[in-house]
Motif scaffolding. Structure first.
Motif, short mmCIF file in Angstrom:
data_model
loop_
_atom_site.label_atom_id
_atom_site.label_comp_id
_atom_site.label_asym_id
_atom_site.label_seq_id
_atom_site.Cartn_x
_atom_site.Cartn_y
_atom_site.Cartn_z
N PRO A 1 50.35 46.52 26.92
CA PRO A 1 50.23 46.18 28.23
C PRO A 1 49.10 45.18 28.15
CG PRO A 1 49.07 48.11 27.86
CD PRO A 1 50.06 48.04 26.59
N ALA A 2 49.18 44.24 29.18
CA ALA A 2 48.22 43.14 29.23
C ALA A 2 46.55 43.70 29.23
CB ALA A 2 48.30 42.44 30.70
N PRO A 3 45.97 43.23 28.33
CA PRO A 3 44.61 43.58 28.22
C PRO A 3 43.82 43.49 29.59
CG PRO A 3 44.86 41.51 27.04
CD PRO A 3 46.24 42.07 27.54
N LYS A 4 42.83 44.14 29.69
CA LYS A 4 42.03 44.04 31.02
C LYS A 4 40.53 43.83 30.60
CE LYS A 4 43.42 47.99 31.89
NZ LYS A 4 43.87 49.46 32.69
N VAL A 5 39.94 42.97 31.40
CA VAL A 5 38.32 42.64 31.06
C VAL A 5 37.78 42.88 32.45
CG1 VAL A 5 36.98 40.59 30.56
CG2 VAL A 5 39.00 40.77 29.30
N LEU A 6 36.74 43.61 32.37
CA LEU A 6 35.73 43.91 33.54
C LEU A 6 34.56 43.05 33.28
CD1 LEU A 6 34.86 45.25 36.05
CD2 LEU A 6 34.21 47.14 34.49
N LEU A 7 34.11 42.25 34.07
CA LEU A 7 32.74 41.41 34.27
C LEU A 7 31.97 42.13 35.03
CD1 LEU A 7 31.03 39.05 33.42
CD2 LEU A 7 32.25 37.75 35.42
N ILE A 8 30.75 42.57 34.60
CA ILE A 8 29.74 43.05 35.95
C ILE A 8 28.38 42.06 35.70
CG2 ILE A 8 28.17 44.90 36.03
CD1 ILE A 8 29.86 46.79 34.39
N ASP A 9 28.76 41.31 36.82
CA ASP A 9 27.54 40.29 36.96
C ASP A 9 27.21 39.83 38.37
OD1 ASP A 9 26.35 37.56 36.75
OD2 ASP A 9 27.57 36.95 35.22
N ALA A 10 25.89 39.99 38.63
CA ALA A 10 25.34 39.81 39.85
C ALA A 10 25.85 38.27 40.52
CB ALA A 10 23.91 39.78 40.05
N ASP A 11 26.06 37.46 39.62
CA ASP A 11 26.42 36.01 40.06
C ASP A 11 27.83 35.86 40.35
OD1 ASP A 11 26.72 33.25 40.22
OD2 ASP A 11 25.97 32.58 38.35
N HIS B 1 38.97 41.96 36.29
CA HIS B 1 38.21 42.60 37.16
C HIS B 1 36.75 42.40 37.29
CE1 HIS B 1 41.93 45.11 37.41
NE2 HIS B 1 42.02 44.83 36.64
N ALA B 2 36.03 42.37 38.36
CA ALA B 2 34.70 42.00 38.50
C ALA B 2 33.85 43.00 39.57
CB ALA B 2 34.38 40.45 38.90
N ALA B 3 32.64 43.01 39.12
CA ALA B 3 31.77 44.01 39.73
C ALA B 3 30.38 43.14 39.67
CB ALA B 3 31.52 45.29 39.41
N SER B 4 29.70 43.56 40.81
CA SER B 4 28.49 42.64 41.18
C SER B 4 27.25 43.63 40.76
CB SER B 4 28.18 42.35 42.74
OG SER B 4 29.22 41.41 42.90
N THR B 5 27.23 45.01 40.72
CA THR B 5 26.12 45.68 40.14
C THR B 5 26.63 46.77 39.13
OG1 THR B 5 26.77 47.41 41.79
CG2 THR B 5 25.44 45.75 42.70
N ALA B 6 25.49 47.42 38.57
CA ALA B 6 25.82 48.39 37.52
C ALA B 6 26.66 49.45 37.88
CB ALA B 6 24.53 48.68 36.75
N LEU B 7 26.29 49.99 39.02
CA LEU B 7 26.92 51.42 39.56
C LEU B 7 28.20 51.07 40.10
CD1 LEU B 7 26.28 54.04 40.62
CD2 LEU B 7 25.68 53.15 42.95
N ARG C 1 40.01 51.27 32.98
CA ARG C 1 39.64 51.60 31.78
C ARG C 1 39.91 50.12 31.06
NH1 ARG C 1 37.89 56.87 30.38
NH2 ARG C 1 38.69 58.28 31.97
N PRO C 2 38.86 49.37 31.18
CA PRO C 2 38.91 47.97 30.65
C PRO C 2 39.09 48.01 28.94
CG PRO C 2 36.74 48.36 31.19
CD PRO C 2 37.43 49.47 31.86
N ASP C 3 39.63 47.03 28.78
CA ASP C 3 39.39 46.71 26.93
C ASP C 3 38.32 46.06 26.50
OD1 ASP C 3 42.57 47.41 26.25
OD2 ASP C 3 42.82 46.28 28.05
N VAL C 4 37.76 45.13 27.29
CA VAL C 4 36.50 44.56 27.00
C VAL C 4 35.53 44.50 28.18
CG1 VAL C 4 35.06 42.20 26.50
CG2 VAL C 4 37.58 43.08 25.44
N GLY D 1 30.05 48.61 38.71
CA GLY D 1 30.89 48.43 37.44
C GLY D 1 31.36 49.76 36.74
N MET D 2 30.21 50.65 36.43
CA MET D 2 30.45 51.75 36.22
C MET D 2 32.03 52.58 36.77
SD MET D 2 29.39 52.32 33.14
CE MET D 2 29.46 53.89 32.89
N ALA D 3 31.80 52.48 38.00
CA ALA D 3 32.82 53.31 38.77
C ALA D 3 34.17 52.52 38.84
CB ALA D 3 32.49 53.36 40.53
N LEU D 4 34.02 51.13 38.63
CA LEU D 4 35.37 50.29 38.34
C LEU D 4 35.79 50.57 36.85
CD1 LEU D 4 37.32 48.55 39.54
CD2 LEU D 4 35.81 46.67 39.04
#
Length: 360
Positions: A14-24, A43-49, A59-62, A51-54
């Protein structure tokens, strides 16, 4: 027998998934567009909290941690990720502009796989992410292949155990009883009371050994799910089962300081080594107390099985007939671990497996 569930690898990944956790938030859009054009789910999140929930949801690959998380918050997030077994094989890239030379080392020790400058060209960042995705996929494929190989080998060993040991014991008991039946059916003079008791006791001894073999095999066929509670929970289950079945004291001591849950493959092999060690103690040691210890010592994860039995005689561990010990050594070598056995006459035996923590 290894009985953990590993589904067949799909023909097409399947297509790999990347999660960026960055306030910017400005980085989310540009990086997301580039990755999606190359077939990568973003996928992206702005805070650590958040990001962990997402991360637990998708289940990101990176994982990519932004520059705003490069200090204390980022290191704590890294440690949280590495403590969570769901992400133990997920590469983590950290964007960090810290000038001090110790920063990269601290990040790597905290669990990062790569340290990148925030000013890195977007195209190069995409290439680095894709490279880590490919490495993670290759590692999962290799782990799956190794587990399948182990399952095949375990089935072969189990078949031999059933045929050689259990089959021979039941055959011996059957012969003893059949001979008595034939003598009675042919009208021949029955053996004396003493002879009859001797032959019946021989048959009963074979049956009792067969029952013990069935109990051993049942422990092999009913392993716990290592993914549910981890290695410590599996060892405690094993010790409880062993104590219940064989009326021997069997306990687990786990030192939590510095402990990091090993990967599924490593945990499964350590579990099987412990299982074989307990079986050997039951068969040969004459012990009344067994202690399983799991702890971090220096740079190594150490598993020890200690008993208070007769003590393994010198040279026995290296004898060609010590098939069980040879199997444990092969398992240890397969996960790049060392295995040592030290017998103390009249004071028991200690089996120790050591594996470097930084190994994959």
């Amino acid at each position: 027998m290894t009985d953990f569930s590993f589904e067949q690898m799909p023909a097409k990944q399947p297509a790999p998934k990347v999660l960026l956790i960055d306030a910017d938030a400005s980085r989310h859009g540009g990086l997301g567009r580039r990755l999606r054009r190359r077939g990568v789910g973003f996928h992206a999140a702005s805070t650590a909290l958040q990001g962990m929930a997402l991360a637990r949801s998708i289940r990101p690959d990176v994982l990519v941690l932004g520059e705003a998380l490069a200090d204390a918050e980022g290191f704590e997030l890294l440690r949280s990720i590495r403590r969570d077994r769901a992400f133990d094989a997920v590469p983590v890239l950290m964007l960090s502009a810290r000038a001090d030379a110790a920063a990269p080392t601290l990040a790597l020790r905290a669990g990062a796989n790569d340290i990148l400058a925030p000013s890195i060209d977007a195209g190069e960042l995409v290439e680095r992410i894709q490279a880590h995705v490919r490495m993670a996929q290759a590692q999962r494929a290799a782990t799956w292949g190794a587990c399948e190989q182990l399952r095949t080998e375990e089935r072969r060993l189990l078949a031999r155990e059933v045929h050689d040991r259990l089959g021979q014991l039941l055959t011996a008991a059957n012969i003893d009883i059949r001979l008595l039946e034939r003598r009675a059916g042919e009208g021949k003079e029955l053996p004396s009371r003493e002879e009859l008791l001797r032959e019946l006791r021989a048959a009963l001894s074979s049956i009792e050994q067969a029952i013990a073999s069935v109990q051993d095999l049942s422990l092999l066929l009913r392993p716990p799910d290592l993914g549910a509670g981890g290695l410590v929970a599996a060892l405690r289950w094993q010790a409880g089962e062993f104590q219940r079945r064989f009326a021997l004291r069997c306990s687990v001591r786990h030192a939590e300081a510095g402990y990091v849950e090993p990967t599924c493959l490593v945990a499964a092999e350590l579990f099987r080594i412990c299982q074989e060690a307990l079986t050997n103690v039951l068969r040969h040691a004459g012990a009344t107390d067994i202690q399983v210890q799991l702890a971090v010592r220096g740079r190594n994860l150490v598993l020890r099985v200690c008993d208070n039995g007769v003590g393994l005689p010198r040279g026995v561990a290296d004898a060609p007939t010590a098939i069980g010990i040879a199997g444990m050594r092969e398992r240890a070598a397969g996960i790049h671990a060392s295995l040592q056995i030290r017998g103390r006459p009249g004071r028991g035996t200690i089996l120790a497996v050591r594996r470097e923590l930084r190994l994959p």
